[in-house]
Design a protein around this motif. Structure first.
Motif, PDB file in Angstrom:
ATOM      1  N   VAL A 120      -6.503 -22.839   5.225  1.00  0.00           N
ATOM      2  CA  VAL A 120      -5.759 -21.766   4.877  1.00  0.00           C
ATOM      3  C   VAL A 120      -6.607 -20.737   4.105  1.00  0.00           C
ATOM      4  O   VAL A 120      -7.395 -21.054   3.156  1.00  0.00           O
ATOM      5  CB  VAL A 120      -4.711 -21.916   3.853  1.00  0.00           C
ATOM      6  CG1 VAL A 120      -4.015 -20.670   3.428  1.00  0.00           C
ATOM      7  CG2 VAL A 120      -3.546 -22.928   4.416  1.00  0.00           C
ATOM      8  N   ILE A 121      -6.936 -19.469   4.586  1.00  0.00           N
ATOM      9  CA  ILE A 121      -7.606 -18.348   3.837  1.00  0.00           C
ATOM     10  C   ILE A 121      -6.888 -17.012   3.658  1.00  0.00           C
ATOM     11  O   ILE A 121      -6.164 -16.623   4.517  1.00  0.00           O
ATOM     12  CB  ILE A 121      -8.961 -17.981   4.747  1.00  0.00           C
ATOM     13  CG1 ILE A 121      -9.571 -19.400   5.398  1.00  0.00           C
ATOM     14  CG2 ILE A 121     -10.005 -17.289   3.912  1.00  0.00           C
ATOM     15  CD1 ILE A 121     -10.799 -19.000   6.270  1.00  0.00           C
ATOM     16  N   ALA A 122      -6.773 -16.779   2.274  1.00  0.00           N
ATOM     17  CA  ALA A 122      -6.132 -15.550   2.188  1.00  0.00           C
ATOM     18  C   ALA A 122      -6.598 -14.156   2.610  1.00  0.00           C
ATOM     19  O   ALA A 122      -8.118 -14.149   2.640  1.00  0.00           O
ATOM     20  CB  ALA A 122      -6.014 -15.413   0.617  1.00  0.00           C
ATOM     21  N   LYS A 136      -1.290 -14.282   3.516  1.00  0.00           N
ATOM     22  CA  LYS A 136      -1.236 -12.979   2.613  1.00  0.00           C
ATOM     23  C   LYS A 136      -1.384 -11.565   3.524  1.00  0.00           C
ATOM     24  O   LYS A 136      -2.106 -10.916   2.972  1.00  0.00           O
ATOM     25  CB  LYS A 136      -1.833 -12.931   1.282  1.00  0.00           C
ATOM     26  CG  LYS A 136      -1.524 -14.211   0.476  1.00  0.00           C
ATOM     27  CD  LYS A 136      -2.125 -14.325  -0.767  1.00  0.00           C
ATOM     28  CE  LYS A 136      -1.808 -15.389  -1.553  1.00  0.00           C
ATOM     29  NZ  LYS A 136      -2.523 -15.559  -2.812  1.00  0.00           N
ATOM     30  N   ALA A 137      -1.239 -11.878   5.026  1.00  0.00           N
ATOM     31  CA  ALA A 137      -1.471 -10.642   5.757  1.00  0.00           C
ATOM     32  C   ALA A 137      -0.882  -9.218   5.546  1.00  0.00           C
ATOM     33  O   ALA A 137      -1.013  -8.486   6.198  1.00  0.00           O
ATOM     34  CB  ALA A 137      -1.531 -11.103   7.186  1.00  0.00           C
ATOM     35  N   ASP A 138       0.217  -9.433   4.743  1.00  0.00           N
ATOM     36  CA  ASP A 138       0.961  -8.161   4.280  1.00  0.00           C
ATOM     37  C   ASP A 138       0.297  -7.467   3.173  1.00  0.00           C
ATOM     38  O   ASP A 138       0.633  -6.358   2.946  1.00  0.00           O
ATOM     39  CB  ASP A 138       2.424  -8.447   3.900  1.00  0.00           C
ATOM     40  CG  ASP A 138       2.425  -9.638   2.548  1.00  0.00           C
ATOM     41  OD1 ASP A 138       1.433 -10.494   2.696  1.00  0.00           O
ATOM     42  OD2 ASP A 138       3.252  -9.458   1.802  1.00  0.00           O
ATOM     43  N   LEU A 139      -0.780  -8.181   2.441  1.00  0.00           N
ATOM     44  CA  LEU A 139      -1.633  -7.637   1.413  1.00  0.00           C
ATOM     45  C   LEU A 139      -2.825  -6.966   1.689  1.00  0.00           C
ATOM     46  O   LEU A 139      -3.326  -6.133   1.022  1.00  0.00           O
ATOM     47  CB  LEU A 139      -1.884  -8.714   0.122  1.00  0.00           C
ATOM     48  CG  LEU A 139      -0.415  -9.420  -0.154  1.00  0.00           C
ATOM     49  CD1 LEU A 139      -0.709 -10.466  -1.498  1.00  0.00           C
ATOM     50  CD2 LEU A 139       0.437  -8.324  -1.001  1.00  0.00           C
ATOM     51  N   ALA A 140      -3.261  -7.506   2.844  1.00  0.00           N
ATOM     52  CA  ALA A 140      -4.747  -6.993   3.148  1.00  0.00           C
ATOM     53  C   ALA A 140      -4.916  -6.844   4.962  1.00  0.00           C
ATOM     54  O   ALA A 140      -4.308  -7.813   5.350  1.00  0.00           O
ATOM     55  CB  ALA A 140      -5.790  -7.587   2.535  1.00  0.00           C
ATOM     56  N   VAL A 152       3.818 -15.453   4.332  1.00  0.00           N
ATOM     57  CA  VAL A 152       5.247 -16.571   3.862  1.00  0.00           C
ATOM     58  C   VAL A 152       6.000 -15.421   3.188  1.00  0.00           C
ATOM     59  O   VAL A 152       7.250 -15.212   3.595  1.00  0.00           O
ATOM     60  CB  VAL A 152       4.890 -17.476   3.122  1.00  0.00           C
ATOM     61  CG1 VAL A 152       5.806 -17.988   2.490  1.00  0.00           C
ATOM     62  CG2 VAL A 152       3.903 -18.632   3.917  1.00  0.00           C
ATOM     63  N   ARG A 153       5.506 -14.532   2.486  1.00  0.00           N
ATOM     64  CA  ARG A 153       6.365 -13.632   1.709  1.00  0.00           C
ATOM     65  C   ARG A 153       7.277 -12.717   2.662  1.00  0.00           C
ATOM     66  O   ARG A 153       8.401 -12.363   2.387  1.00  0.00           O
ATOM     67  CB  ARG A 153       5.609 -13.024   0.597  1.00  0.00           C
ATOM     68  CG  ARG A 153       6.313 -11.964  -0.370  1.00  0.00           C
ATOM     69  CD  ARG A 153       5.589 -11.386  -1.376  1.00  0.00           C
ATOM     70  NE  ARG A 153       4.803 -10.295  -0.861  1.00  0.00           N
ATOM     71  CZ  ARG A 153       4.187  -9.478  -1.429  1.00  0.00           C
ATOM     72  NH1 ARG A 153       4.205  -9.631  -2.763  1.00  0.00           N
ATOM     73  NH2 ARG A 153       3.187  -8.538  -1.097  1.00  0.00           N
ATOM     74  N   ALA A 154       6.397 -12.042   3.608  1.00  0.00           N
ATOM     75  CA  ALA A 154       6.941 -11.202   4.527  1.00  0.00           C
ATOM     76  C   ALA A 154       7.720 -11.801   5.652  1.00  0.00           C
ATOM     77  O   ALA A 154       8.615 -11.040   6.426  1.00  0.00           O
ATOM     78  CB  ALA A 154       5.803 -10.204   5.223  1.00  0.00           C
ATOM     79  N   GLY A 155       7.681 -13.319   5.799  1.00  0.00           N
ATOM     80  CA  GLY A 155       8.388 -13.835   6.755  1.00  0.00           C
ATOM     81  C   GLY A 155       7.821 -13.638   8.069  1.00  0.00           C
ATOM     82  O   GLY A 155       8.680 -13.569   9.297  1.00  0.00           O
ATOM     83  N   CYS A 156       6.586 -13.527   8.407  1.00  0.00           N
ATOM     84  CA  CYS A 156       5.873 -13.290   9.690  1.00  0.00           C
ATOM     85  C   CYS A 156       4.906 -14.028  10.095  1.00  0.00           C
ATOM     86  O   CYS A 156       4.005 -14.427   9.075  1.00  0.00           O
ATOM     87  CB  CYS A 156       5.481 -11.888   9.811  1.00  0.00           C
ATOM     88  SG  CYS A 156       4.129 -11.400   8.865  1.00  0.00           S
TER      89      CYS A 156
END
Length: 503
Positions: free
Chosen positions: A108-110, A140-144, A167-171
């Motif tokens: 896992v890499i953010a 965290k692909a929704d953050l960057a 995970v947060r965006a559910g995608c």
């Protein structure tokens, strides 16, 4: 399929897992890896529905401290065991114990952090344990924007599948599960090295009415209710009262599964993490000395004190280079190991993984034997093993290959012959290849000559001189660096180290 279809939000396309074909297989275990706070446990919970941070301290601090476990059901319906490991730099020993029994990884890499120190450290550990298959999840692909991290992952682990998710965006979580399914599909269920059970204990506890319970990943063999086993290093005989796999009672657990075994004949105070549960005829015992084949990531000094990790145990050790190209690890505490096992070598200060390798020979079943043998035999010549017909044929193959030796994969069915050649000093591991000792000596002489005549040698210069590809030249130069014959300069050229022959 199932809950994996519920993630409908758009996410960047996955890449890097094309061409992976489905294949039936038996039990497998996947382990997480990656830097702290990059979202390993959150992704595990999204995949499995289980929060593997079960301790109050873990939940209050938001970090993983001990190993966590869950069952992962993949889109195909296949079930795998999952081990979630800590990402903190001070808990690498816990990560190694969790990774020791896995078949594939979930790195896992953010996206907002990118590759970090423990990302690289965990990759080294995986390589040391020879865990080559897996999936890189860029979280965290929704953050960057995840694309730069996907490219970096491709450079670090070109053979791994790569998926962006949040995970947060559910995608993207469904894509991670599907990528794991494809990678697992090409792996074959581990073949037991012996018919005997080998389980390295990572937890021991009691349950009211059941007694002593131990858990671990079953490395080989199987464990069934009623089996009589040995508990090492004590040698105590125990009987299996019951077997569970992910909280489900089973008649028999197979290699590759996470197993909980309820034991009779032993009290909780007599068993602990790091013990090993084995079949009565299993070929391993406690040892204070190991001859190993190492892949060196950073130079090792003769006599250097290092930390050796194997299974769920670890011990300080002194390293010694042997004449046959192997390394000897003289342990301060016993490890319970056998030939073919993988281990990790870490520097004590500053801490870091410096090597990984395979056990070629396990000797000295106790400290007294090790201490007694060392002085008496220090000056005696090592007796070289007698080569059988298969080993002699392999030696001729390596000799004929010259500077373009076969890869580890090409020689997968000839491990016994390789060990004989290594023990007799006739074969040397060069990167992920095996070369005849004469070929290595010839390349070394060539490198020394070029340096004497031209001052330095570059990878391109050696490649052209040998008439080989870049792969072979790079492997030889890295081997000579690790052997402390050459020293790399910043521009990819090499010079001779102090003490080596000079112009």
């Amino acid at each position: 399929m199932g809950r994996f279809d519920s993630f409908a939000a758009p996410c960047p396309d996955r890449e890097g897992d094309e061409g992976v074909t489905e294949a039936p297989g038996g039990p497998l275990t996947v382990g997480t890896a990656g830097h702290i706070d990059h979202g390993k446990t959150a992704l595990v919970q999204a995949l499995t529905g289980v929060n593997t941070d079960r301790l109050p301290e873990e939940q209050s601090r938001g970090i993983t401290i001990v190993l966590g476990f869950a069952q992962l059901r993949l889109p195909s319906g296949r079930r795998m065991s999952l081990v979630d490991v800590p990402g903190h730099e001070r808990l690498v020993r816990v990560m190694v114990s969790g990774a020791s029994g896995i078949d594939l990884f979930l790195l896992v890499i953010a996206a907002d952090d990118g590759v970090m120190p423990q990302t690289l450290e965990h990759i080294r550990v995986l390589q040391a344990l020879d865990v080559r298959a897996g999936v890189v999840a860029v979280t965290k692909a929704d953050l960057a924007e995840p694309e730069p991290v996907l490219r970096a992952a491709a450079e670090l682990l070109p053979e791994a599948a790569r998926v962006a998710c949040s995970v947060r965006a559910g995608c993207g979580v469904a894509d991670v599960a599907q990528a794991l399914d494809r990678v697992a599909g090409r792996l074959v269920h581990r073949e037991p090295r012996t018919g005997e059970a080998i389980l390295h204990v990572d937890r021991a506890f009691t349950i009211r009415g059941a007694g002593t319970v131990v858990t671990g990943t079953l490395w080989s063999g199987s464990i069934a209710r009623g089996d009589r086993l040995r508990l090492l290093p004590s040698g105590r005989t125990v009987r299996v009262r019951g077997v569970h796999v992910h909280d489900q009672q089973v008649e028999r657990a197979q290699a590759g599964q996470r197993v909980a075994a309820n034991l009779t004949g032993v009290e909780l105070r007599q068993v602990s993490r790091g013990d090993v549960l084995v079949g009565e005829a299993a070929p391993l015992d406690a040892t204070f000395r190991l001859d190993v084949e190492l892949s060196i990531y950073e130079p090792l000094e003769a006599g250097e004190r290092v930390q050796v990790h194997h299974g769920t145990r670890n011990s300080p050790a002194r390293v010694r280079r042997l004449e046959n190209g192997l390394w000897q690890l003289r342990l301060e505490r016993p490890l319970i190991a056998t030939e073919g096992d993988h281990l990790v070598v870490r520097r004590i200060s500053p801490p870091g993984t410096v090597a990984g390798g395979t056990i070629v020979h396990s000797t000295a079943p106790g400290r007294r034997a090790a201490a007694r043998d060392a002085p008496a035999n220090a000056s005696a010549p090592r007796q070289k093993p007698r080569l059988d017909a298969a080993a002699r044929a392999l030696e001729e193959r390596l000799r004929a290959a010259g500077a373009q030796p076969p890869s580890e994969q090409e020689l997968d069915g000839q491990r016994a012959s390789l060990r004989l050649l290594q023990a007799s000093g006739r074969a040397v591991r060069v990167g992920r290849m095996y070369a005849h000792v004469d070929a290595v000596a010839a390349v070394r002489a060539l490198v020394e000559r070029i340096i004497r005549e031209e001052g330095t040698v570059t990878l391109a210069r050696l490649r052209d001189e040998l008439g080989t590809s870049r792969k072979f030249a790079q492997a030889y130069l890295e081997y000579l660096d690790a052997a402390r014959v050459t020293r790399r300069l910043g521009d990819d050229s090499r010079v001779l180290r102090a003490g080596q022959r000079r112009p």
